[in-house]
Design an enzyme around this catalytic site. Structure first.
Site, PDB file in Angstrom:
ATOM      1  N   ARG A  25       0.828  -1.045  -0.215  1.00 52.35           N
ATOM      2  CA  ARG A  25      -0.049  -0.476  -0.309  1.00 52.35           C
ATOM      3  C   ARG A  25       0.677   1.347  -0.320  1.00 52.35           C
ATOM      4  O   ARG A  25       2.411   0.949   0.229  1.00 52.35           O
ATOM      5  CB  ARG A  25      -1.002  -0.138   1.036  1.00 52.35           C
ATOM      6  CG  ARG A  25      -0.137   0.016   2.366  1.00 52.35           C
ATOM      7  CD  ARG A  25      -0.887   0.577   3.883  1.00 52.35           C
ATOM      8  NE  ARG A  25      -0.399   1.712   3.535  1.00 52.35           N
ATOM      9  CZ  ARG A  25       0.370   2.394   3.845  1.00 52.35           C
ATOM     10  NH1 ARG A  25       1.307   2.396   4.579  1.00 52.35           N
ATOM     11  NH2 ARG A  25       0.431   4.250   3.227  1.00 52.35           N
ATOM     12  N   GLY A  26      -0.177   2.590  -0.470  1.00 54.53           N
ATOM     13  CA  GLY A  26       1.040   4.045  -0.262  1.00 54.53           C
ATOM     14  C   GLY A  26       1.092   3.717  -1.795  1.00 54.53           C
ATOM     15  O   GLY A  26       1.754   2.956  -2.331  1.00 54.53           O
ATOM     16  N   ALA A  27       0.876   4.808  -2.205  1.00 53.00           N
ATOM     17  CA  ALA A  27       0.832   5.310  -3.285  1.00 53.00           C
ATOM     18  C   ALA A  27       1.875   4.961  -4.407  1.00 53.00           C
ATOM     19  O   ALA A  27       1.958   4.302  -5.454  1.00 53.00           O
ATOM     20  CB  ALA A  27       0.533   7.367  -3.761  1.00 53.00           C
ATOM     21  N   ALA A  28       3.271   5.813  -4.429  1.00 54.85           N
ATOM     22  CA  ALA A  28       4.446   4.845  -4.886  1.00 54.85           C
ATOM     23  C   ALA A  28       4.844   4.015  -4.700  1.00 54.85           C
ATOM     24  O   ALA A  28       5.368   3.765  -5.714  1.00 54.85           O
ATOM     25  CB  ALA A  28       5.461   6.536  -3.908  1.00 54.85           C
ATOM     26  N   ARG A  68      -7.163  -1.237  -7.177  1.00 50.82           N
ATOM     27  CA  ARG A  68      -8.171  -0.481  -6.237  1.00 50.82           C
ATOM     28  C   ARG A  68      -7.823   0.828  -7.620  1.00 50.82           C
ATOM     29  O   ARG A  68      -6.803   1.451  -8.397  1.00 50.82           O
ATOM     30  CB  ARG A  68      -7.169   0.188  -5.163  1.00 50.82           C
ATOM     31  CG  ARG A  68      -6.571  -1.077  -3.943  1.00 50.82           C
ATOM     32  CD  ARG A  68      -5.678  -0.145  -3.191  1.00 50.82           C
ATOM     33  NE  ARG A  68      -6.604   0.733  -2.080  1.00 50.82           N
ATOM     34  CZ  ARG A  68      -5.773   1.101  -1.510  1.00 50.82           C
ATOM     35  NH1 ARG A  68      -4.653   1.260  -1.147  1.00 50.82           N
ATOM     36  NH2 ARG A  68      -6.030   2.553  -0.508  1.00 50.82           N
ATOM     37  N   CYS A 133      -1.583   9.614   8.316  1.00 48.84           N
ATOM     38  CA  CYS A 133      -1.392   8.620   8.076  1.00 48.84           C
ATOM     39  C   CYS A 133      -0.020   7.645   7.524  1.00 48.84           C
ATOM     40  O   CYS A 133       1.268   8.719   8.128  1.00 48.84           O
ATOM     41  CB  CYS A 133      -2.179   8.299   6.005  1.00 48.84           C
ATOM     42  SG  CYS A 133      -2.631   7.123   5.385  1.00 48.84           S
ATOM     43  N   ASP A 202      -2.267  10.498  -3.171  1.00 45.53           N
ATOM     44  CA  ASP A 202      -3.033   9.810  -4.313  1.00 45.53           C
ATOM     45  C   ASP A 202      -3.069   9.827  -5.358  1.00 45.53           C
ATOM     46  O   ASP A 202      -2.570   9.240  -6.328  1.00 45.53           O
ATOM     47  CB  ASP A 202      -4.664   8.782  -3.155  1.00 45.53           C
ATOM     48  CG  ASP A 202      -3.525   7.919  -2.368  1.00 45.53           C
ATOM     49  OD1 ASP A 202      -3.946   8.600  -1.355  1.00 45.53           O
ATOM     50  OD2 ASP A 202      -3.649   6.654  -2.080  1.00 45.53           O
ATOM     51  N   ASN A 212      -6.420  12.464  -0.826  1.00 41.77           N
ATOM     52  CA  ASN A 212      -5.286  11.807   0.221  1.00 41.77           C
ATOM     53  C   ASN A 212      -6.196  11.020   1.391  1.00 41.77           C
ATOM     54  O   ASN A 212      -7.367  11.352   1.301  1.00 41.77           O
ATOM     55  CB  ASN A 212      -4.751  12.222   0.986  1.00 41.77           C
ATOM     56  CG  ASN A 212      -3.492  11.914   1.312  1.00 41.77           C
ATOM     57  OD1 ASN A 212      -2.299  11.276   1.150  1.00 41.77           O
ATOM     58  ND2 ASN A 212      -3.505  12.141   2.908  1.00 41.77           N
ATOM     59  N   LYS A 213      -5.389  10.604   2.279  1.00 39.53           N
ATOM     60  CA  LYS A 213      -6.495   9.258   2.903  1.00 39.53           C
ATOM     61  C   LYS A 213      -7.453  10.266   3.780  1.00 39.53           C
ATOM     62  O   LYS A 213      -7.513  11.406   4.226  1.00 39.53           O
ATOM     63  CB  LYS A 213      -5.522   8.945   4.151  1.00 39.53           C
ATOM     64  CG  LYS A 213      -5.576   8.097   5.183  1.00 39.53           C
ATOM     65  CD  LYS A 213      -6.242   6.591   4.076  1.00 39.53           C
ATOM     66  CE  LYS A 213      -5.898   6.126   3.552  1.00 39.53           C
ATOM     67  NZ  LYS A 213      -5.413   4.592   2.597  1.00 39.53           N
TER      68      LYS A 213
END
Ligand SMILES: O=P(O)(O)OC[C@H]1O[C@H](OP(=O)(O)O)[C@H](O)[C@@H]1O
EC number: 5.3.1.29
Length: 325
Positions: A25-28, A68, A133, A202, A212-213
């Site tokens: 997880r995490g966009a990057a 996702r 986050c 994101d 974002n979160k």
């Protein structure tokens, strides 16, 4: 995940499963894993037909894309790698795709480091930063500030429902940063002690909105009211090209059990077969540009309203599904 695409390598399906379940997880990090998976598909594709090879790579990209919907770093990564797939033979196609994926992954790491140096310039010795986050882009800014010898303290929001704030706290403590961990509901109270709010993204829309979160927008509104600047750390990989042509960013709705476990639901509903209890679990929200002070990228910092000029420069006006030729 059911493998509906027969030519997709099991390793790609496993990566897609990990992204969907948020083990990756995490966009990057998702973008990096997706590029790596396409390289694996290229390595293992069993065909001597160039057209079949390309079909398999596009099917792999589609499998990864369907995991996702919100972080645009995923389709941006897929598009970048597939655009490098070039050649007349399978040998050439394989080599160019693998090289392109490696180039993408190296650039991702470099961009994050450059972004960190830019973000660090906004931080002064002794500053207190409130985080939400877990964002590797945001942490890169803190890491660069620490490397510059600045003393930084952090107020870390736990970030319900999955509590990724714990990952942030763990990383910051490893670096020796004093951390105060708070529940999300305490954020407004502790903003009085913060010099910056620092979050990742994101996706960034063409009007400068930050996706974002969930909880970021409320934090930003409170920060504005308290006069605490909001800094968004986002590589240009987070810029969402479709938003230049009026599309909106889909907000992922996740499973209700992340919020309310089955036994907790049973505590509320008792013996009733209760379909009147609804749990909503949006993973992200949208922070309007007026509540953001700066978007920090590897190309420098931008006021959110001017980010569209960078988007045009990077993407032109082209969009489309990542696997489309
Ligand atoms: O790319 P980096 O900065 O690491 O993370 C960017 C964002 O990705 C995460 O989403 P999730 O936890 O995958 O839902 C968080 O919303 C975080 O702010």
């Amino acid at each position: 995940m059911e493998n509906r695409q027969p030519d997709v390598d099991p390793a790609v399906v496993a990566t897609a499963d990990d992204i969907a379940a948020m083990r990756t997880r995490g966009a990057a990090t998702i973008a990096d894993a997706a590029a790596k998976a396409l390289a694996t598909q290229a390595e293992r594709a069993e065909t001597t037909q160039p057209a079949a090879f390309e079909r398999q790579l596009r099917a792999a990209a589609e499998t990864l894309y369907e995991t996702r919907p919100t972080a645009v770093s995923l389709p941006n990564a897929l598009r970048y790698v597939l655009r490098g797939m070039d050649g007349e033979t399978v040998t050439e196609l394989r080599a160019t795709t693998i090289a392109r994926a490696e180039e993408f992954r190296a650039e991702l790491a470099q961009a994050q480091q450059r972004l960190g140096e830019v973000g660090s310039n906004r931080l002064r010795d002794g500053d207190v930063v409130m985080t939400h986050c877990h964002s590797t882009d945001a942490l890169s800014c803190l890491e660069a500030a620490l490397e510059d010898g600045k003393e930084i303290e952090a107020i870390v929001k736990e970030t319900r429902p999955r509590k990724q704030g714990h990952i942030t706290a763990q990383q910051l403590r490893e670096w020796g940063v004093p951390v105060t961990l708070i529940v999300d509901n305490a954020a407004r109270r502790y903003l009085d002690e913060a010099d910056h709010v620092l979050v990742g993204a994101d996706s960034i829309a063409a009007d400068g909105s930050v996706i974002n979160k969930i909880g970021t927008s409320g934090l930003a509104v409170n920060a504005r009211e308290r006069g605490v600047p909001v800094m968004v750390a986002a590589q240009t990989l987070k810029l969402h090209p479709d938003t230049m042509t009026g599309h909106t960013v889909e907000i992922e709705m996740r499973d209700e059990t992340e919020v309310l476990a089955d036994d907790q639901r049973a505590d509320i509903t008792g013996e009733r077969d209760d379909d009147g209890l609804i749990v909503e679990n949006p993973a992200f929200d949208v922070t309007p540009p007026r509540h953001v002070d700066a978007i920090v990228t590897e190309r420098g910092q931008f006021p959110p309203e001017s980010i569209v000029t960078l988007m045009r420069e990077l993407f032109g006006e082209t969009t489309g599904e990542p696997w489309e030729p």
